[in-house]
Design a protein around this motif. Structure first.
Motif, PDB file in Angstrom:
ATOM      1  N   THR A 130     -15.708 100.619 108.844  1.00 17.33           N
ATOM      2  CA  THR A 130     -16.295 101.954 108.734  1.00 17.33           C
ATOM      3  C   THR A 130     -17.256 102.028 107.561  1.00 17.33           C
ATOM      4  O   THR A 130     -18.356 102.590 107.666  1.00 17.33           O
ATOM      5  N   MET A 136     -20.463 100.226 108.516  1.00 12.24           N
ATOM      6  CA  MET A 136     -21.277 100.997 109.453  1.00 12.24           C
ATOM      7  C   MET A 136     -21.957 102.165 108.746  1.00 12.24           C
ATOM      8  O   MET A 136     -23.133 102.467 109.000  1.00 12.24           O
ATOM      9  N   LEU A 137     -21.244 102.817 107.848  1.00 16.65           N
ATOM     10  CA  LEU A 137     -21.839 103.930 107.104  1.00 16.65           C
ATOM     11  C   LEU A 137     -22.936 103.439 106.164  1.00 16.65           C
ATOM     12  O   LEU A 137     -23.947 104.119 105.972  1.00 16.65           O
ATOM     13  N   THR A 154     -20.793 107.207 117.923  1.00 15.03           N
ATOM     14  CA  THR A 154     -21.599 107.857 116.888  1.00 15.03           C
ATOM     15  C   THR A 154     -21.894 106.887 115.754  1.00 15.03           C
ATOM     16  O   THR A 154     -23.022 106.839 115.236  1.00 15.03           O
ATOM     17  N   MET A 155     -20.906 106.100 115.383  1.00  7.74           N
ATOM     18  CA  MET A 155     -21.117 105.121 114.317  1.00  7.74           C
ATOM     19  C   MET A 155     -22.091 104.030 114.752  1.00  7.74           C
ATOM     20  O   MET A 155     -22.943 103.589 113.967  1.00  7.74           O
TER      21      MET A 155
END
Length: 699
Positions: free
Chosen positions: A368, A371-372, A542-543
């Motif tokens: 996560t 990806m962010l 969405t990611m």
């Protein structure tokens, strides 16, 4: 239903193939010239202020205020242009007269350059649709306005977009010439046999022909963007190969166990056929949501994508099984090598999935964060829109536009149209002109002129380029001025169109996004019977999208590897592409989610525990999805050879989305999150579970 389809394709395969050939003949006959019936891009919202301003002025005056087309006249030897010379003057007058007689040309003004080396003939068009009708005007002008005495060049908005449209048609041919041979080689390597490799290509060709027919029918009833042809073709080829790959792989898996029997055939259609059907419907739903957008480019691509999703699934569900029945054992003919089949369990993917599920929290958090981090550049992106910048170097209008920018004022190629509807009072108009001149960022404003009735107009220019932040701020300040007594001020031009385009996207995109989310959740619920799995898929999609767009910003705005892509600018992300990429990337990410979840659910329903079902589901689909992702990425990458900047951005963005979803998301996020959720993956409230028991998609 799936059993009936299996029985139909088993007992009547030749009839189905004959029907497919008839379909190809009919679709080819009516759709072969579809590009001649399609319109230019269509990035504008017909209800926006800039479009209303153009309509008001065109109705009152007969033509627009700012020039939509410029004919540049220069000395053939590059020297000064002696406009006082009788021969030169007569030739300039003759060319101006020819220009006035061209299609959609309402008025012509001659403007000499200050250095005396050229003359610009400014054509104000009688149409407000510079992207489409402006192209017809450009073709008419190029046919009429020619000279043996002077060097003649064509520039401005209309010729620029006309050349972009022509380039788009060439790009389609170039992409197909690149994609088909590469796909053939990849399929040959994946299936290890020429006959099996040919099946997905046949399904892809059928889907493309069907898409041409669908676009031809659509163009009969509504304006359809030419870019829908490129995007529709890419999706057709990619999805059809994707689904056919799934069908053929499962066919080999089942026939290896039960032979070439009806039972094996039924199991293939029940499993792989169901997955292809749901995936196609999900893609169709996501793309159809774009039809609520008012821009011709978006609703055309949305409608084309919806047709492609359904058509690719239908072809894979009917034609591919029928073809496999006719081929029988010959599907494995012409083998080129030995090794594990694409449908075999991948021990490497199994080890990855099991390793991830041993440390699900660490992997989920780490992935996560990654990806962010990839998505972070999206927060500071600078957006751009369609303009003369869209013309790639090498096109005729590119050099003309550059010359006009450096030798003439901005009002020639980036003029701002000021229309006052309701009054022609000279004092009121002069007061308005003074107030506009006082706005920071405004360079000059010509005196207002009566256009007819109660309409007056003037042409202005900003100090900075049309799509710059400075010009956008100046436009907003002009629009914020109080309307003149008795009338209203309407502003048009390239800057206004861009600002209105962004406003329209902000206002309309939530509806499209809401529809995409709703349709995705409903379809995935019908497939899985779970509430949490569709929500988890939305989060991961969405990611994937955010990370893809973030990389897009790094490449096209921060200039990372632009040399490798042969990208000369503009160094910004095209605003309409964001909405388009959301729908496509979301659809394709859901496509791979369906492939994995369907297999996991099948294994779990067969008695396997949650953890083992996830690990073996990822392993069982590992080679298939990897192969499908590589192939669909190749299709999209083939369109990245386009020199048109927003087509290149769209192609790269779609390829990035596929690669990220098929690697990072599937290998790390899917198994880690499903391990963390455990039995809750399949949870649904009692009423919804009963709903799924009644209406859910089963064998």
């Amino acid at each position: 239903m799936l059993d009936r389809i299996a029985d139909l394709t088993w007992h009547h395969p030749r009839k189905i193939l004959a029907a497919a050939l008839l379909f190809v003949a009919v679709a080819g006959f009516f759709g072969h010239d579809v590009e001649h019936h399609l319109k230019a891009a269509g990035f504008t919202d017909p209800s926006s202020e800039s479009e209303r301003a153009g309509d008001v002025l065109s109705e009152a005056l007969g033509y627009s205020a700012q020039p939509g087309l410029v004919v540049l006249l220069r000395d053939r030897d590059g020297g000064p242009l002696e406009v006082t010379d009788p021969t030169i003057k007569a030739e300039v007058d003759r060319l101006a007269a020819e220009l006035r007689g061209a299609a959609y040309v309402g008025n012509v003004t001659s403007v000499p350059a200050e250095d005396g080396r050229s003359v610009a003939l400014l054509a104000q068009l009688s149409t407000n649709d510079l992207e489409d009708k402006g192209g017809l005007a450009d073709e008419s002008v190029r046919e009429r306005v020619r000279s043996d005495v002077l060097e003649v060049g064509y520039g401005g908005y209309a010729p620029s977009f006309n050349e972009v449209n022509d380039q788009t048609r060439k790009d389609l041919t170039n992409a197909e010439l690149i994609a088909f041979p590469l796909l053939a080689i990849l399929l040959l390597l994946v299936f290890r046999g020429a006959v099996a490799a040919a099946v997905p290509l046949i399904i892809g060709a059928l889907s493309i022909v069907g898409t041409l027919l669908a676009l031809r029918i659509m163009a009969t009833f509504t304006g359809t963007s030419v870019f829908a042809l490129n995007i529709g073709t890419a999706l057709s080829l990619g999805l059809a190969v994707d689904y056919a790959l799934l069908i053929v792989s499962r066919h080999r898996e089942e026939t290896a166990v039960a032979g070439f029997t009806l039972d094996a055939h039924r199991r293939m259609v029940r499993t792989a056929g169901r997955t292809a059907l749901f995936s196609g419907l999900t893609v169709a739903g996501a793309m159809a949501a774009l039809c609520v957008m008012p821009q011709r480019f978006l609703y055309s691509v949305g409608a084309a994508g919806a047709v492609v999703g359904v058509l690719s699934a239908v072809m894979a569900l009917l034609v591919a099984p029928a073809l496999l029945v006719v081929l029988g054992p010959r599907i494995n003919a012409l083998s080129i090598r030995r090794g594990p089949g694409v449908s075999d369990t991948s021990n490497r993917w199994l080890r990855v999935a099991q390793g991830v599920m041993k440390r699900p929290v660490l992997v989920a958090v780490g992935t996560t964060v990654l990806m962010l981090a990839l998505a972070a550049p999206l927060l500071g992106t600078h957006l751009t829109g369609p303009s003369a910048q869209a013309v790639p170097p090498g096109q005729q209008s590119y050099g003309v536009n550059k010359y006009l920018e450096s030798h003439y004022g901005r009002e020639v190629v980036e003029g701002v149209s000021l229309t006052v509807d309701g009054t022609t009072d000279p004092d009121v108009l002069e007061d308005l002109r003074s107030r506009i001149m006082a706005v920071p960022g405004v360079d000059r404003v010509a005196p207002f002129t009566a256009a007819g009735g109660d309409v007056a107009f003037a042409t202005a220019s900003f100090e900075a380029p049309a799509l710059s932040d400075e010009s956008q701020n100046a436009l907003k300040a002009v629009r914020a001025l109080d309307d003149p007594d008795g009338g209203r001020l309407l502003v048009a031009g390239n800057t206004a169109s861009f600002v209105d385009e962004k406003t329209s996207l902000v206002e309309n995109a939530p509806r499209a996004i809401g529809l995409i989310v709703l349709l995705t959740v409903v379809l995935l619920f019908l497939l899985t019977g779970s509430v949490l799995l569709p929500l988890k898929t939305l989060l991961m999609n969405t990611m994937t999208l955010a990370a893809s767009l973030g990389i897009l910003v790094i490449v096209f705005e921060k200039k990372f590897l632009v040399g490798l892509l042969d990208y000369p600018g503009p160094y910004s992300v095209e605003v309409t592409s964001l909405v388009f990429l959301f729908a496509v990337a979301f659809a394709l990410a859901t496509d791979y989610a369906v492939l994995v979840m369907a297999r996991v659910k099948e294994l779990r329903d067969g008695g396997m525990g949650d953890t083992d079902a996830v690990a073996h589901g990822v392993a069982r689909t590992g080679r298939i999805i990897s192969a499908a992702a590589i192939m669909i990425a190749v299709v999209f990458a083939a369109f990245a050879v386009s020199p048109v900047f927003f087509m290149k951005q769209i192609a790269v963005g779609m390829a990035l989305g596929v690669v990220i979803d098929a690697t990072i998301v599937r290998a790390l996020l899917v198994p880690s999150l499903m391990r963390l959720l455990g039995e809750a993956n399949w949870w649904a409230p009692g009423p919804l579970r009963r709903l799924h028991d009644r209406f859910g998609m089963r064998h």
